[in-house]
Write a protein that holds these residues in place. Sequence first.
Motif, mmCIF file in Angstrom:
data_model
loop_
_atom_site.group_PDB
_atom_site.id
_atom_site.type_symbol
_atom_site.label_atom_id
_atom_site.label_comp_id
_atom_site.label_asym_id
_atom_site.label_seq_id
_atom_site.Cartn_x
_atom_site.Cartn_y
_atom_site.Cartn_z
ATOM 1 N N LEU A 161 0.789 -1.175 0.154
ATOM 2 C CA LEU A 161 0.178 0.136 0.210
ATOM 3 C C LEU A 161 0.842 1.287 0.033
ATOM 4 C CD1 LEU A 161 -2.768 -1.066 2.724
ATOM 5 C CD2 LEU A 161 -2.840 -1.284 0.323
ATOM 6 N N ALA A 162 0.685 2.217 -0.591
ATOM 7 C CA ALA A 162 1.304 3.597 -0.630
ATOM 8 C C ALA A 162 0.348 4.634 -0.352
ATOM 9 C CB ALA A 162 1.705 3.656 -2.196
ATOM 10 N N ASP A 181 3.287 1.105 3.159
ATOM 11 C CA ASP A 181 4.602 0.653 3.102
ATOM 12 C C ASP A 181 5.186 1.587 2.174
ATOM 13 O OD1 ASP A 181 3.848 -2.460 3.876
ATOM 14 O OD2 ASP A 181 2.629 -2.261 2.266
ATOM 15 N N LEU A 182 5.088 2.499 1.458
ATOM 16 C CA LEU A 182 5.532 3.376 0.584
ATOM 17 C C LEU A 182 4.828 4.778 0.564
ATOM 18 C CD1 LEU A 182 5.992 1.126 -2.633
ATOM 19 C CD2 LEU A 182 7.462 1.140 -0.800
ATOM 20 N N PHE A 183 5.631 5.792 0.376
ATOM 21 C CA PHE A 183 5.234 6.974 0.204
ATOM 22 C C PHE A 183 5.988 7.909 -0.567
ATOM 23 C CE2 PHE A 183 3.908 5.481 4.378
ATOM 24 C CZ PHE A 183 2.901 6.219 4.647
ATOM 25 N N LEU A 184 5.086 8.823 -1.449
ATOM 26 C CA LEU A 184 5.796 9.716 -2.380
ATOM 27 C C LEU A 184 5.728 11.016 -1.574
ATOM 28 C CD1 LEU A 184 4.274 9.393 -6.133
ATOM 29 C CD2 LEU A 184 6.423 8.292 -4.820
ATOM 30 N N PHE A 223 10.081 12.261 -3.858
ATOM 31 C CA PHE A 223 10.970 10.915 -3.531
ATOM 32 C C PHE A 223 10.145 9.932 -3.145
ATOM 33 C CE2 PHE A 223 13.419 15.066 -2.978
ATOM 34 C CZ PHE A 223 14.816 14.362 -3.414
ATOM 35 N N LEU A 224 10.561 8.556 -3.333
ATOM 36 C CA LEU A 224 9.944 7.324 -2.613
ATOM 37 C C LEU A 224 10.576 7.201 -1.460
ATOM 38 C CD1 LEU A 224 8.129 4.882 -3.256
ATOM 39 C CD2 LEU A 224 10.137 3.796 -4.101
ATOM 40 N N VAL A 225 9.598 7.013 -0.491
ATOM 41 C CA VAL A 225 10.189 6.876 1.145
ATOM 42 C C VAL A 225 9.452 5.447 1.658
ATOM 43 C CG1 VAL A 225 10.447 7.330 3.540
ATOM 44 C CG2 VAL A 225 10.499 9.133 1.507
ATOM 45 N N PRO A 226 10.381 4.255 1.822
ATOM 46 C CA PRO A 226 9.576 3.298 2.358
ATOM 47 C C PRO A 226 9.733 3.054 3.767
ATOM 48 C CG PRO A 226 11.889 2.867 1.728
ATOM 49 C CD PRO A 226 11.537 3.973 1.118
#
Length: 552
Positions: free
Chosen positions: A186-187, A230-233, A245-248
């Motif tokens: 999930l993001a 799980d992940l964030f822009l 940026f992609l931040v896990p």
Amino acid sequence: MSETAAPRSRPTAVTHEVTNQPPPLTGHDAAADPVLLEGVRREGAEWHLDDLHRLGRLVGSEEAQHWADQANRHEPELRTHDRYGHRIDEVEFHPAYHSLMDASVSAGIAGAAWADERPGAHVARAASFMLTTMLEPGHLCPISMTYAVVPALRHSPDLAKTYEPLLTSRVYDPGLRAPADKRGLLAGMGMTEKQGGTDVRANTSSATEQPDGTWRLRGHKWFTSAPMNDLFLVLAQAPGGLSCFLVPRILPDGSRNTFRIQRLKDKLGNRSNASSEPEFDDTVAWLVGTEGKGVRTIIDMVTMTRLDCVLGSAAGTRAALAQAAHHARHRAVFGAKLIDQPLMRNVIADLGMESEAATTLALRLAGAADRAQRGDDRERAFLRLATAVGKYWVCKRQPAAVAEALECLGGNGYDEASGMPRLYREAPLNGIWEGSGNVNALDMLRALTREPESLEAFRTEIETATGADRRLDAAWRELQGELVLTDDAPLRARRVIERAALVLQGSLLVRHAPSAVADAFCASRLAGDRGLAFGTLPPGTDFAALLERLPV
């Protein structure tokens, strides 16, 4: 000695006999809705109807409605540390929330549409999203962001190759673990900061590139929902300007990335969903897209979440209408059912017409999104302007419509047990998230200025109905004059976008709805014969025909 007389028994009290109350609205197929089904067929996803009805039966079930109630009564709880003092930054949810999430991910409402090559896949997903919103909208925030992240992530093909297969999965796999060890992801996104809000160029979070090609972030975000995703822009200032940026949450080696949750927001509604303030401190990130082009990169995500705001508001209005209509069908007043009382018929019919216009527009946007993803440039141009128009108006109308529907239940509607207060608290949300009314009105002006092809596509859409209704034709002529961008355009923007939405809805209804619905809409929304409240449709309206269009 006299014998004591036995006390006489009293008749059984009947003061708690329950009469003239509607039964619970459960055990039905929420997809048995003519407006929804016609829209799905029209926009190219008829193949989805069997699955839609299966989901509709779940949405209408007593069990699923209990999940919705429990997920909102037992709100998420922040756990910053474990018992030994280790920082964990986790949010704990009630099991009902996980049941809702599992049902929605399994139904393909998260990212699955991006992996489905069938025409109409995004329409199918939109219809399912609307049904599930009618059940419980809070859990759909992470679902919506997961759907929306895919086109933005594709700006970096290597990252998309790694994460997209798991973002499009139909498996709900909660918990913080290394992404590669999970069956589905999930993001979310982190854009706004306390000093800027919508003005993301005022962000102060910083990004520093490392020798290994990764970046390190430092800063604080003001409103980041679903922090257990799980992940964030994330937007941050790099040397080349604001970048994405992609931040896990969990790094590929299984260690925890720095994602300190300062607190959870205490919100008006949307209580089942956790919204947080995370702090980044030497947080590992990967650049998405081009350095300095962060807004351009993340706007692909914002565009899709704005579409979901339209879908969600249309569905929230329809959920309130369903409750009001159900109550009116079963409640008797002054010797007749409420639904047969002339004034209540006017109110319910007016709400029904409002809801039909919103639903039809929402599904038209979903159809445009589907065709745009398949290379249709005209649909892409239409979507650019029409999404801003629809986001402004459909979201703006939801609070008024839900309040009117709540009033149809009288005091019963003010009781938490009815579910109406929760619908009412949710009603303003979509009008604020992903850009408030002013933001979307000004976005309309930007589209008109910078992308004239969007106006041409909008014009083509409206003029498909030319000659079908004189009131629509007159409203369109008037609107074209308003669309001329003069110096006072920002001052007039709300009036213009409102008229644009009504003309667009009128064009859609004239082409696709029964004549009674289109006629009532044009008379009450375009010709000026309208009161300020719902229930002011003029004499001569075919109320019976309008009431036939109501959901179950």
